[in-house]
Design an enzyme around this catalytic site. Sequence first.
Site, PDB file in Angstrom:
ATOM      1  N   SER A  61      -8.692   3.120  24.392  1.00 44.80           N
ATOM      2  CA  SER A  61      -8.279   4.573  24.272  1.00 44.80           C
ATOM      3  C   SER A  61      -8.516   4.999  22.747  1.00 44.80           C
ATOM      4  O   SER A  61      -8.504   6.100  22.476  1.00 44.80           O
ATOM      5  CB  SER A  61      -6.644   4.581  24.624  1.00 44.80           C
ATOM      6  OG  SER A  61      -5.928   4.007  23.638  1.00 44.80           O
ATOM      7  N   LYS A 100      -1.979   4.718  19.064  1.00 46.50           N
ATOM      8  CA  LYS A 100      -2.435   6.088  19.292  1.00 46.50           C
ATOM      9  C   LYS A 100      -2.407   6.873  17.748  1.00 46.50           C
ATOM     10  O   LYS A 100      -1.839   6.388  16.932  1.00 46.50           O
ATOM     11  CB  LYS A 100      -1.808   6.670  20.371  1.00 46.50           C
ATOM     12  CG  LYS A 100      -1.726   6.411  21.666  1.00 46.50           C
ATOM     13  CD  LYS A 100      -3.028   6.796  22.339  1.00 46.50           C
ATOM     14  CE  LYS A 100      -2.898   6.112  23.754  1.00 46.50           C
ATOM     15  NZ  LYS A 100      -3.020   4.768  24.113  1.00 46.50           N
TER      16      LYS A 100
END
Length: 157
Positions: A61, A100
Amino acid sequence: MTTVDILDIAREPVWLIQCDTPIPAGFPSPADDEMGERVDLNKILLPHPTHTYLARVNGTSMDGAPSHIVDGALLAVDCAMKPRVGHVVIAAVENEFTVKRLAKRGEVYWLVPDNPEHAAIEVRGADHVRVWGVVTHVVTELINGKLHEDVRARRLQ
């Protein structure tokens, strides 16, 4: 979702020799054979040693721009730093660690992946998402195998 494993790290100095000459991305000069002073890698990667951890990335990600954090990379995570919008952070989402970028859209905070093929996570409160630390450095392996062989993972509870 990309997850991270928290690793045990040695707290004693890890000495490297600093090259006093910038390294060009061309041919090296034969005159640049002198070595510089020793640098403690722990002082660079672990500015708050009792609050800094290494984590290994599991997933894709964050492998897009601008961070390009690839699967298997090691992250230095500083839990003493206050997370700010734009920082890459380690967060616990429903009791599972993820990496993230912290973003704010209007009044709402989000955990946003750098890879557009993954979904962002809305931060709906401390019971849903808890930011655990700020990623300060990334160690990426260029020769496959050694980083995974030499660094063992252990899950923190």
